[in-house]
Design a protein around this motif. Structure first.
Motif, PDB file in Angstrom:
ATOM      1  N   ALA A  72      30.085 -23.148  47.527  1.00  0.00           N
ATOM      2  CA  ALA A  72      31.353 -23.142  46.792  1.00  0.00           C
ATOM      3  C   ALA A  72      32.211 -24.356  47.175  1.00  0.00           C
ATOM      4  O   ALA A  72      32.851 -24.973  46.316  1.00  0.00           O
ATOM      5  N   LEU A  73      32.214 -24.705  48.451  1.00  0.00           N
ATOM      6  CA  LEU A  73      32.942 -25.904  48.885  1.00  0.00           C
ATOM      7  C   LEU A  73      32.337 -27.162  48.279  1.00  0.00           C
ATOM      8  O   LEU A  73      33.054 -28.097  47.898  1.00  0.00           O
ATOM      9  N   ALA A  74      30.997 -27.186  48.186  1.00  0.00           N
ATOM     10  CA  ALA A  74      30.318 -28.342  47.599  1.00  0.00           C
ATOM     11  C   ALA A  74      30.745 -28.543  46.148  1.00  0.00           C
ATOM     12  O   ALA A  74      31.024 -29.667  45.711  1.00  0.00           O
ATOM     13  N   LEU A  75      30.805 -27.447  45.400  1.00  0.00           N
ATOM     14  CA  LEU A  75      31.214 -27.550  44.000  1.00  0.00           C
ATOM     15  C   LEU A  75      32.699 -27.875  43.885  1.00  0.00           C
ATOM     16  O   LEU A  75      33.122 -28.612  42.993  1.00  0.00           O
ATOM     17  N   MET A  76      33.502 -27.342  44.803  1.00  0.00           N
ATOM     18  CA  MET A  76      34.947 -27.586  44.759  1.00  0.00           C
ATOM     19  C   MET A  76      35.271 -29.059  44.884  1.00  0.00           C
ATOM     20  O   MET A  76      36.106 -29.589  44.132  1.00  0.00           O
ATOM     21  N   ILE A  77      34.639 -29.751  45.823  1.00  0.00           N
ATOM     22  CA  ILE A  77      34.996 -31.147  46.064  1.00  0.00           C
ATOM     23  C   ILE A  77      34.704 -32.009  44.846  1.00  0.00           C
ATOM     24  O   ILE A  77      35.422 -32.973  44.547  1.00  0.00           O
ATOM     25  N   GLY A  83      34.927 -33.653  38.108  1.00  0.00           N
ATOM     26  CA  GLY A  83      33.532 -33.550  37.701  1.00  0.00           C
ATOM     27  C   GLY A  83      33.002 -32.136  37.822  1.00  0.00           C
ATOM     28  O   GLY A  83      33.753 -31.179  37.999  1.00  0.00           O
ATOM     29  N   ILE A  84      31.693 -32.007  37.725  1.00  0.00           N
ATOM     30  CA  ILE A  84      31.020 -30.721  37.909  1.00  0.00           C
ATOM     31  C   ILE A  84      29.603 -31.010  38.390  1.00  0.00           C
ATOM     32  O   ILE A  84      29.018 -32.045  38.032  1.00  0.00           O
ATOM     33  N   ASP A  85      29.063 -30.130  39.198  1.00  0.00           N
ATOM     34  CA  ASP A  85      27.727 -30.321  39.758  1.00  0.00           C
ATOM     35  C   ASP A  85      26.923 -29.037  39.577  1.00  0.00           C
ATOM     36  O   ASP A  85      27.069 -28.086  40.341  1.00  0.00           O
ATOM     37  N   LEU A  86      26.073 -29.025  38.544  1.00  0.00           N
ATOM     38  CA  LEU A  86      25.247 -27.858  38.269  1.00  0.00           C
ATOM     39  C   LEU A  86      23.972 -27.840  39.102  1.00  0.00           C
ATOM     40  O   LEU A  86      23.186 -26.894  39.003  1.00  0.00           O
ATOM     41  N   SER A  87      23.762 -28.864  39.902  1.00  0.00           N
ATOM     42  CA  SER A  87      22.520 -28.956  40.677  1.00  0.00           C
ATOM     43  C   SER A  87      22.631 -28.340  42.059  1.00  0.00           C
ATOM     44  O   SER A  87      21.671 -28.410  42.835  1.00  0.00           O
ATOM     45  N   LEU A 272      30.225 -21.644  40.805  1.00  0.00           N
ATOM     46  CA  LEU A 272      31.232 -22.074  39.832  1.00  0.00           C
ATOM     47  C   LEU A 272      32.248 -20.961  39.595  1.00  0.00           C
ATOM     48  O   LEU A 272      33.459 -21.210  39.520  1.00  0.00           O
ATOM     49  N   THR A 273      31.760 -19.732  39.509  1.00  0.00           N
ATOM     50  CA  THR A 273      32.670 -18.594  39.361  1.00  0.00           C
ATOM     51  C   THR A 273      33.615 -18.498  40.547  1.00  0.00           C
ATOM     52  O   THR A 273      34.818 -18.272  40.389  1.00  0.00           O
ATOM     53  N   ALA A 274      33.065 -18.674  41.743  1.00  0.00           N
ATOM     54  CA  ALA A 274      33.888 -18.597  42.951  1.00  0.00           C
ATOM     55  C   ALA A 274      34.949 -19.693  42.974  1.00  0.00           C
ATOM     56  O   ALA A 274      36.115 -19.445  43.297  1.00  0.00           O
ATOM     57  N   ALA A 275      34.546 -20.923  42.619  1.00  0.00           N
ATOM     58  CA  ALA A 275      35.494 -22.039  42.664  1.00  0.00           C
ATOM     59  C   ALA A 275      36.634 -21.853  41.671  1.00  0.00           C
ATOM     60  O   ALA A 275      37.805 -22.056  41.994  1.00  0.00           O
ATOM     61  N   VAL A 276      36.290 -21.438  40.451  1.00  0.00           N
ATOM     62  CA  VAL A 276      37.316 -21.270  39.421  1.00  0.00           C
ATOM     63  C   VAL A 276      38.151 -20.026  39.696  1.00  0.00           C
ATOM     64  O   VAL A 276      39.379 -20.024  39.515  1.00  0.00           O
ATOM     65  N   LEU A 277      37.498 -18.938  40.138  1.00  0.00           N
ATOM     66  CA  LEU A 277      38.220 -17.718  40.451  1.00  0.00           C
ATOM     67  C   LEU A 277      39.229 -17.931  41.572  1.00  0.00           C
ATOM     68  O   LEU A 277      40.297 -17.317  41.596  1.00  0.00           O
ATOM     69  N   GLY A 278      38.917 -18.844  42.487  1.00  0.00           N
ATOM     70  CA  GLY A 278      39.834 -19.145  43.580  1.00  0.00           C
ATOM     71  C   GLY A 278      41.027 -19.979  43.166  1.00  0.00           C
ATOM     72  O   GLY A 278      41.987 -20.114  43.935  1.00  0.00           O
ATOM     73  N   GLY A 279      40.982 -20.573  41.961  1.00  0.00           N
ATOM     74  CA  GLY A 279      42.123 -21.353  41.488  1.00  0.00           C
ATOM     75  C   GLY A 279      41.883 -22.835  41.382  1.00  0.00           C
ATOM     76  O   GLY A 279      42.800 -23.593  41.064  1.00  0.00           O
ATOM     77  N   ASN A 280      40.649 -23.308  41.626  1.00  0.00           N
ATOM     78  CA  ASN A 280      40.338 -24.718  41.444  1.00  0.00           C
ATOM     79  C   ASN A 280      40.205 -25.027  39.963  1.00  0.00           C
ATOM     80  O   ASN A 280      39.494 -24.328  39.237  1.00  0.00           O
ATOM     81  N   SER A 281      40.879 -26.055  39.516  1.00  0.00           N
ATOM     82  CA  SER A 281      40.943 -26.352  38.095  1.00  0.00           C
ATOM     83  C   SER A 281      39.680 -27.044  37.612  1.00  0.00           C
ATOM     84  O   SER A 281      39.176 -27.967  38.246  1.00  0.00           O
ATOM     85  N   LEU A 282      39.172 -26.593  36.462  1.00  0.00           N
ATOM     86  CA  LEU A 282      38.027 -27.262  35.841  1.00  0.00           C
ATOM     87  C   LEU A 282      38.400 -28.651  35.347  1.00  0.00           C
ATOM     88  O   LEU A 282      37.532 -29.497  35.171  1.00  0.00           O
TER      89      LEU A 282
END
Length: 704
Positions: A72-77, A83-87, A272-282
């Motif tokens: 989740a931290l990896a996707l957040m940064i 950006g976004i990282d689906l990998s 991705l759900t965790a990052a967005v649910l926590g309040g990180n903006s897409l």
């Protein structure tokens, strides 16, 4: 005072309406909804699952979360940088198989396995970063392709090495410690995740690199225009993302010791759900490690609890999809409407009753006249908004302008002008120090010193924070005027702690007492607040006794005296309690009295509205700001008074032809020099009875 007025007064004293707006303006308010969701999830599943809070259950959940939290931290940064990282799920699986293969098949030592695994993740991140950052490919499609390719590599490695990995039993206590060890009773993976989350928080909030990431996520074009290496920043975020995902895979490998074709599948959706649910903006530019931690804990509890309840994997995925959809909807709607909602609740008027306005006709000391009509105009059309005006011993004029410059008009004819200093902010009140340097309050920046060699030095931009203030009142928002005590201490006013430079008239609508007076001591470099809860303090002048100063409160229409030394130290005394207008700067006169600028004149409608906070609140919510009720600032006036508050004379420009708005004036060698924040000139008026040799610097520091 009527009964209704008394009730209104005590109601607005007892109920702090402004707290809601201040709380909603805080950055951490974004975490409130995710925290509420987390508490709700814990409460629901805690009641449904027996032994949900048991030691074994919590320990197992924490180990799983330690690995998932890293993803989740990896996707957040990456998301923070826009950006976004689906990998990340595939990189997680790659880290898992690489760590097990190197340890069990190649028999590498554990430190080398860790380094190689992280290097593999960083390499995948570098590829993503080069494609997205430097080649400007679409992040979604690029990382989707990377997901497929890396997953194919993982499948090939599994086909060749899965049997050998399953048959091996590594003999390394360090390796098993990664998956099963504790640090002060906390699972090792959790310790690693929390430590890295803290590092990321400090980087994003306290370092130049973190600010660059947030700036790039907010607006890549603007970040590029200010010199931030946008492509490099984007590339590095993907490298960090790949490294963290690979580290999570390594910890997973240490805990379970096996690899399978389903490892990491669907993990990118959960992260991705965790990052967005926590309040990180897409959309980027808004996010934090804390938000990722909150979201990952919530998702992990949901997934783990559904498994324990016997819910099928399909229902699991369905729930995650629904949660992600709801989180995205909340994020989009909140981001779109937050400032709209905040603008409706932030402005919070309070009850304010001014004393009756004195008359301005007949035998009144404030009787209207046209004594400012013959004012000469200096620099007409060549200066924009000279809020304060000051002269040195060589008779040169210094004024600030709207573009951030301090302009010097050269004596004797003032036809020539030059940029004395460029401050980068809005220069307001000024004063000359004993050494000839110019001290200046700069709106939004604080207190600065401009040396005789034109060097610029920041003296202070913060003060001590109040213990019980929700808003961070340590930062100086609107320092506006200053004066210097005989011992060198600088006392300066900050008009409001709630509004920035461009919103200063809104403070009148509140009339709450958001201002303060602050002292900077150059001997110790310390800054502290000496007076609080003032109603737009805007004007400070040292008295001749060297133990007190006069200060004006603009929206309260009064002048007071504060004793900072002597037997009355700490006391505040009223000097003029009922001015007919809104006072601004105060400065010394040659005969021992004081000059006071009235920035505008009171009106019956606004005086009445100040006793009707409900009316002002509805006005702020329902109509456009340019239609709000504001003070009359179209009639210029200068008042001269003595320390007892007796009005000696009044100078009007009735009709506002020469100086429609007066914010400052300085006496110098028999003339009065006038400035105004909305004017495009400096005024000069000859004073027939003034001392033609008197100057301000000499009055403070003696002849040089």
């Amino acid at each position: 005072m009527t009964v209704s007025d008394t009730i209104a007064r005590w109601r607005y004293r007892a109920v702090p309406d402004h707290l809601l707006g201040e709380i909603l303006s805080k950055r951490w308010i974004d975490n409130v909804i995710p925290l509420l969701i987390l508490f709700l999830v814990v409460a629901v599943f805690g009641s449904l699952i027996p032994d949900f809070f048991g030691a074994a259950s919590v320990s197992n959940l924490m180990r799983q979360w330690g690995e998932f939290g890293l993803v989740a931290l990896a996707l957040m940064i990456v998301m923070v940088a826009g950006g976004i990282d689906l990998s990340v799920g595939s990189v997680f699986a790659l880290g898992n198989i690489v760590a097990l293969g190197l340890l069990s098949v190649a028999e590498w030592p554990v430190p080398a396995v860790v380094a190689a695994t992280l290097a593999c993740g960083a390499a995948v991140g570098l590829i993503n970063g080069l494609l997205v950052g430097y080649l400007r490919l679409r992040a979604f499609l690029t990382t989707l392709v990377t997901l497929i390719i890396v997953r194919a590599v993982v499948d090939m490695l599994l086909l060749n090495y899965s049997v050998a990995i399953a048959a091996a039993f590594p003999d390394s206590d360090l390796w098993y410690y990664f998956g099963e060890g504790y640090v002060l009773g906390v699972p090792f993976s959790v310790t690693v995740t929390l430590a890295l989350a803290l590092v990321l928080h400090l980087v994003l909030s306290r370092s130049r690199a973190g600010w660059h990431v947030l700036a790039v996520g907010g607006s890549r074009r603007s970040a590029h225009n200010v010199g931030i290496p946008v492509r490099r920043v984007i590339c590095l975020t993907y490298v960090v993302s790949g490294t963290l995902a690979a580290l999570a895979g390594l910890l997973f490998a240490s805990r379970l010791g096996g690899a399978g074709a389903d490892t990491g599948i669907g993990l990118e959706i959960a992260a991705l759900t965790a990052a967005v649910l926590g309040g990180n903006s897409l959309g980027g530019g808004r996010g934090s490690a804390a938000k990722a931690i909150i979201g990952s804990v919530t998702v992990m509890i949901m997934v783990n609890s559904l498994v324990r309840l016997g819910v099928t994997s399909g229902a699991n995925s369905l729930l995650l999809g629904m949660v992600l959809l709801a989180a995205v909807a909340i994020d989009v709607r909140w981001l779109k409407n937050r400032h709209k909602f905040l603008s409706k609740v932030y402005v919070s008027p309070t009850y304010s009753e001014l004393p009756p306005a004195p008359a301005t006709d007949g035998a009144s000391p404030y009787a209207l006249n046209d004594r400012l009509r013959p004012v000469e105009r200096i620099g007409l059309g060549r200066i924009d908004g000279p809020e304060d005006v000051i002269l040195d011993e060589d008779d040169n004029i210094y004024v600030g302008n709207r573009t951030g410059d301090i302009v010097r008009f050269l004596a004797p004819d003032y036809e020539r002008q030059e940029i004395f200093a460029h401050t980068g902010g809005r220069p307001l009140g000024m004063a000359f120090a004993r050494d000839g340097s110019l001290l200046c309050c700069i709106g939004g920046m604080g207190l600065y010193r401009i040396g005789r060699d034109r060097s610029i030095e920041k003296l202070t931009d913060e003060t001590n924070r109040s213990w019980f203030s929700v808003i961070d009142d340590s930062r100086l928002r609107l320092a506006d005027d200053l004066d210097i005590a005989p011992d060198g201490r600088v006392f300066f006013s900050e008009a409001t702690v709630r509004y920035e430079m461009h919103d200063w008239p809104v403070d009148c609508l509140e009339s709450r007492g958001n201002g303060r007076i602050i002292c900077f001591d150059p001997k110790t470099g310390s800054t502290r607040t000496v007076l609080k809860n003032l109603v737009f303090p805007n004007g400070i002048c040292m008295t001749h006794d060297g133990q007190s100063f006069l200060f004006a409160e603009t929206w309260a229409c009064r002048v007071s005296r504060y004793w900072f030394d002597g037997p009355k130290k700490g006391q505040v005394e009223p000097v003029i309690a009922d001015l007919p207008g809104y006072p601004d700067n105060i400065n010394r006169a040659s005969d021992g009295t004081y000059w006071l600028a009235l920035v505008g004149i009171r009106t019956p409608s606004l005086d009445l509205a100040l006793k009707m906070p409900g009316f002002r609140k509805r006005m702020a919510r329902r109509i456009a700001p340019d239609e709000w009720l504001y003070p009359n600032i179209n009639t210029g006036c200068v008042v001269r008074f003595d320390e007892a508050g007796r009005i000696v004379e009044t100078l009007w420009d009735f009709g506002g032809e020469n100086h429609p708005m007066i914010t400052s004036m300085r006496e110098h060698r028999g003339h009065l020099y006038i400035g105004g924040i909305l004017n495009n000139r400096i005024g000069r008026l000859k004073l027939d009875e003034a001392d033609p040799s008197w100057t301000g610097p000499a009055s403070y520091w003696g002849r040089r």
